[in-house]
Design a protein around this motif. Structure first.
Motif, PDB file in Angstrom:
ATOM      1  N   HIS A   1      35.303  21.030  42.393  1.00 50.87           N
ATOM      2  CA  HIS A   1      34.313  20.605  43.385  1.00 50.87           C
ATOM      3  C   HIS A   1      33.035  21.443  43.306  1.00 50.87           C
ATOM      4  O   HIS A   1      31.945  20.922  43.500  1.00 50.87           O
ATOM      5  CB  HIS A   1      34.917  20.689  44.787  1.00 50.87           C
ATOM      6  N   ILE A   2      33.187  22.750  43.034  1.00 47.86           N
ATOM      7  CA  ILE A   2      32.003  23.615  43.008  1.00 47.86           C
ATOM      8  C   ILE A   2      31.387  23.724  41.608  1.00 47.86           C
ATOM      9  O   ILE A   2      30.263  24.197  41.471  1.00 47.86           O
ATOM     10  CB  ILE A   2      32.306  25.029  43.555  1.00 47.86           C
ATOM     11  N   ALA A   3      32.103  23.270  40.594  1.00 47.97           N
ATOM     12  CA  ALA A   3      31.670  23.492  39.209  1.00 47.97           C
ATOM     13  C   ALA A   3      30.328  22.850  38.889  1.00 47.97           C
ATOM     14  O   ALA A   3      29.541  23.398  38.115  1.00 47.97           O
ATOM     15  CB  ALA A   3      32.732  22.984  38.236  1.00 47.97           C
ATOM     16  N   ASN A   4      30.030  21.692  39.480  1.00 50.70           N
ATOM     17  CA  ASN A   4      28.802  20.976  39.117  1.00 50.70           C
ATOM     18  C   ASN A   4      27.590  21.421  39.931  1.00 50.70           C
ATOM     19  O   ASN A   4      26.508  20.876  39.777  1.00 50.70           O
ATOM     20  CB  ASN A   4      29.008  19.461  39.247  1.00 50.70           C
ATOM     21  N   LYS A   5      27.777  22.407  40.808  1.00 49.04           N
ATOM     22  CA  LYS A   5      26.643  22.945  41.567  1.00 49.04           C
ATOM     23  C   LYS A   5      25.962  24.029  40.735  1.00 49.04           C
ATOM     24  O   LYS A   5      26.622  24.775  40.016  1.00 49.04           O
ATOM     25  CB  LYS A   5      27.103  23.538  42.901  1.00 49.04           C
ATOM     26  N   GLU A   6      24.652  24.111  40.856  1.00 48.30           N
ATOM     27  CA  GLU A   6      23.930  25.045  39.996  1.00 48.30           C
ATOM     28  C   GLU A   6      23.766  26.420  40.611  1.00 48.30           C
ATOM     29  O   GLU A   6      24.105  27.425  40.000  1.00 48.30           O
ATOM     30  CB  GLU A   6      22.565  24.458  39.627  1.00 48.30           C
ATOM     31  N   SER A   7      23.240  26.485  41.829  1.00 45.71           N
ATOM     32  CA  SER A   7      22.965  27.797  42.411  1.00 45.71           C
ATOM     33  C   SER A   7      24.209  28.376  43.075  1.00 45.71           C
ATOM     34  O   SER A   7      25.134  27.653  43.462  1.00 45.71           O
ATOM     35  CB  SER A   7      21.836  27.696  43.448  1.00 45.71           C
ATOM     36  N   ALA A   8      24.218  29.685  43.221  1.00 47.76           N
ATOM     37  CA  ALA A   8      25.342  30.358  43.877  1.00 47.76           C
ATOM     38  C   ALA A   8      25.464  29.904  45.327  1.00 47.76           C
ATOM     39  O   ALA A   8      26.570  29.681  45.824  1.00 47.76           O
ATOM     40  CB  ALA A   8      25.143  31.868  43.807  1.00 47.76           C
ATOM     41  N   LEU A   9      24.321  29.764  46.006  1.00 47.81           N
ATOM     42  CA  LEU A   9      24.351  29.327  47.398  1.00 47.81           C
ATOM     43  C   LEU A   9      24.940  27.920  47.515  1.00 47.81           C
ATOM     44  O   LEU A   9      25.753  27.658  48.409  1.00 47.81           O
ATOM     45  CB  LEU A   9      22.946  29.360  48.006  1.00 47.81           C
ATOM     46  N   ASP A  10      24.547  27.039  46.610  1.00 47.91           N
ATOM     47  CA  ASP A  10      25.079  25.673  46.638  1.00 47.91           C
ATOM     48  C   ASP A  10      26.587  25.668  46.386  1.00 47.91           C
ATOM     49  O   ASP A  10      27.318  24.856  46.960  1.00 47.91           O
ATOM     50  CB  ASP A  10      24.373  24.796  45.608  1.00 47.91           C
ATOM     51  N   LYS A  11      27.049  26.564  45.534  1.00 51.91           N
ATOM     52  CA  LYS A  11      28.484  26.646  45.260  1.00 51.91           C
ATOM     53  C   LYS A  11      29.239  27.159  46.491  1.00 51.91           C
ATOM     54  O   LYS A  11      30.335  26.680  46.796  1.00 51.91           O
ATOM     55  CB  LYS A  11      28.747  27.539  44.045  1.00 51.91           C
ATOM     56  N   ILE A  12      28.663  28.119  47.190  1.00 51.75           N
ATOM     57  CA  ILE A  12      29.308  28.632  48.402  1.00 51.75           C
ATOM     58  C   ILE A  12      29.302  27.555  49.492  1.00 51.75           C
ATOM     59  O   ILE A  12      30.301  27.358  50.191  1.00 51.75           O
ATOM     60  CB  ILE A  12      28.634  29.935  48.869  1.00 51.75           C
ATOM     61  N   LYS A  13      28.185  26.828  49.605  1.00 52.24           N
ATOM     62  CA  LYS A  13      28.151  25.681  50.533  1.00 52.24           C
ATOM     63  C   LYS A  13      29.251  24.692  50.186  1.00 52.24           C
ATOM     64  O   LYS A  13      29.909  24.136  51.059  1.00 52.24           O
ATOM     65  CB  LYS A  13      26.796  24.964  50.443  1.00 52.24           C
ATOM     66  N   ALA A  14      29.450  24.482  48.887  1.00 53.82           N
ATOM     67  CA  ALA A  14      30.445  23.512  48.427  1.00 53.82           C
ATOM     68  C   ALA A  14      31.863  23.942  48.797  1.00 53.82           C
ATOM     69  O   ALA A  14      32.734  23.091  48.983  1.00 53.82           O
ATOM     70  CB  ALA A  14      30.330  23.305  46.919  1.00 53.82           C
ATOM     71  N   LEU A  15      32.100  25.246  48.907  1.00 57.97           N
ATOM     72  CA  LEU A  15      33.416  25.712  49.360  1.00 57.97           C
ATOM     73  C   LEU A  15      33.698  25.213  50.773  1.00 57.97           C
ATOM     74  O   LEU A  15      34.802  24.752  51.074  1.00 57.97           O
ATOM     75  CB  LEU A  15      33.488  27.244  49.336  1.00 57.97           C
ATOM     76  N   PHE A  16      32.693  25.315  51.634  1.00 61.73           N
ATOM     77  CA  PHE A  16      32.849  24.820  53.003  1.00 61.73           C
ATOM     78  C   PHE A  16      32.977  23.294  53.004  1.00 61.73           C
ATOM     79  O   PHE A  16      33.800  22.734  53.727  1.00 61.73           O
ATOM     80  CB  PHE A  16      31.675  25.266  53.874  1.00 61.73           C
ATOM     81  N   ASP A  17      32.150  22.641  52.189  1.00 64.12           N
ATOM     82  CA  ASP A  17      32.221  21.175  52.103  1.00 64.12           C
ATOM     83  C   ASP A  17      33.597  20.722  51.633  1.00 64.12           C
ATOM     84  O   ASP A  17      34.135  19.734  52.129  1.00 64.12           O
ATOM     85  CB  ASP A  17      31.157  20.638  51.139  1.00 64.12           C
ATOM     86  N   PHE A  18      34.164  21.454  50.685  1.00 60.66           N
ATOM     87  CA  PHE A  18      35.472  21.086  50.150  1.00 60.66           C
ATOM     88  C   PHE A  18      36.538  21.144  51.245  1.00 60.66           C
ATOM     89  O   PHE A  18      37.389  20.263  51.335  1.00 60.66           O
ATOM     90  CB  PHE A  18      35.869  22.013  49.002  1.00 60.66           C
ATOM     91  N   SER A  19      36.472  22.159  52.074  1.00 59.99           N
ATOM     92  CA  SER A  19      37.437  22.262  53.180  1.00 59.99           C
ATOM     93  C   SER A  19      37.320  21.059  54.101  1.00 59.99           C
ATOM     94  O   SER A  19      38.321  20.522  54.562  1.00 59.99           O
ATOM     95  CB  SER A  19      37.191  23.541  53.980  1.00 59.99           C
ATOM     96  N   ARG A  20      36.110  20.642  54.347  1.00 62.55           N
ATOM     97  CA  ARG A  20      35.893  19.514  55.245  1.00 62.55           C
ATOM     98  C   ARG A  20      36.307  18.199  54.597  1.00 62.55           C
ATOM     99  O   ARG A  20      36.926  17.353  55.233  1.00 62.55           O
ATOM    100  CB  ARG A  20      34.423  19.456  55.660  1.00 62.55           C
ATOM    101  N   LEU A  21      36.004  18.041  53.306  1.00 62.01           N
ATOM    102  CA  LEU A  21      36.367  16.812  52.611  1.00 62.01           C
ATOM    103  C   LEU A  21      37.871  16.653  52.521  1.00 62.01           C
ATOM    104  O   LEU A  21      38.419  15.603  52.804  1.00 62.01           O
ATOM    105  CB  LEU A  21      35.773  16.802  51.196  1.00 62.01           C
ATOM    106  N   SER A  22      38.551  17.739  52.137  1.00 62.45           N
ATOM    107  CA  SER A  22      40.005  17.648  52.000  1.00 62.45           C
ATOM    108  C   SER A  22      40.641  17.407  53.356  1.00 62.45           C
ATOM    109  O   SER A  22      41.650  16.732  53.467  1.00 62.45           O
ATOM    110  CB  SER A  22      40.571  18.918  51.348  1.00 62.45           C
ATOM    111  N   ASN A  23      40.009  17.942  54.402  1.00 62.24           N
ATOM    112  CA  ASN A  23      40.573  17.722  55.723  1.00 62.24           C
ATOM    113  C   ASN A  23      40.404  16.268  56.161  1.00 62.24           C
ATOM    114  O   ASN A  23      41.273  15.708  56.808  1.00 62.24           O
ATOM    115  CB  ASN A  23      39.907  18.637  56.748  1.00 62.24           C
ATOM    116  N   GLU A  24      39.287  15.652  55.814  1.00 56.29           N
ATOM    117  CA  GLU A  24      39.077  14.239  56.161  1.00 56.29           C
ATOM    118  C   GLU A  24      40.152  13.367  55.514  1.00 56.29           C
ATOM    119  O   GLU A  24      40.643  12.418  56.097  1.00 56.29           O
ATOM    120  CB  GLU A  24      37.687  13.781  55.700  1.00 56.29           C
ATOM    121  N   GLU A  25      40.527  13.727  54.277  1.00 58.43           N
ATOM    122  CA  GLU A  25      41.533  12.944  53.569  1.00 58.43           C
ATOM    123  C   GLU A  25      42.930  13.204  54.113  1.00 58.43           C
ATOM    124  O   GLU A  25      43.729  12.299  54.240  1.00 58.43           O
ATOM    125  CB  GLU A  25      41.511  13.300  52.074  1.00 58.43           C
TER     126      GLU A  25
END
Length: 195
Positions: free
Chosen positions: A73-97
């Motif tokens: 999920h975080i691999a395709n993000k470029e910046s470090a900040l975007d990757k850290i944001k993606a960690l939070f997004d991943f928690s939310r996405l997996s929870n929705e599913e």
């Protein structure tokens, strides 16, 4: 000659994981597992061991599967900040599913104080997540995205603590938009220390 098993072990383990994820360890009986996995009790014991051993295998399966998904999920993000944001997004996405929160966090709350084997698995998982966060913070420092004065060890713990908190909150609320300001404030710590 041993009889060939008449079920898919990985699929059975996945079914056990799903049930533990929904109900927790204590509320899940062997009868529940037999019914949900579609596997005879004796076959469960022969293949996976007792309920505790099965739970450990299911938790390890979860760690591996979710860990891989998180990294993808975080691999395709470029910046470090975007990757850290993606960690939070991943928690939310997996929870929705799944609508069950995080099995590792659920397990930490339910069992860590009473079961040292489980507590060690939880600690190992937390350490692995913190290693990912630390590396992302380090990446941000290397590229100049984050200040060189940023204390990586402390900030790693801070980000991880916030991530765990969000996972707990996701289990208790259906209004996920209320969590976004908490995530934004957490990430603001990184923005305020950027060059």
């Amino acid at each position: 000659m041993a009889r060939k098993r008449e079920f898919d072990e990985v699929e059975a383990l996945k079914q056990a994981m799903q049930l533990f994820w929904v109900q927790g360890y204590e509320k899940t009986s062997m009868d529940d597992l037999v019914n949900h996995m579609g596997v005879h009790r004796k076959s469960i014991y022969d293949t996976f061991g007792n309920k505790h051993e099965l739970f450990i295998k299911a938790l390890e399966y979860y760690k591996t599967a979710i860990g891989q998904q998180m990294l993808q999920h975080i691999a395709n993000k470029e910046s470090a900040l975007d990757k850290i944001k993606a960690l939070f997004d991943f928690s939310r996405l997996s929870n929705e599913e799944q609508a069950k929160g995080c099995l590792v966090v659920n397990t930490a709350v339910e069992l860590s104080l009473h079961d040292e084997v489980i507590a060690q698995i939880v600690r190992t998982n937390f350490d692995e997540t913190e290693k990912v966060i630390y590396q992302l913070l380090q990446q941000g420092q290397t590229t100049g995205e984050f200040s060189s004065q940023l204390d990586l060890a402390v900030t790693t713990k801070f980000i991880h603590n916030a991530l765990i908190g969000i996972r707990v909150q996701l289990k208790t609320t259906e209004e996920q938009q209320k969590l976004q300001p908490i995530i934004d404030m957490t990430l603001q710590v990184l923005k305020s220390t950027s060059n």
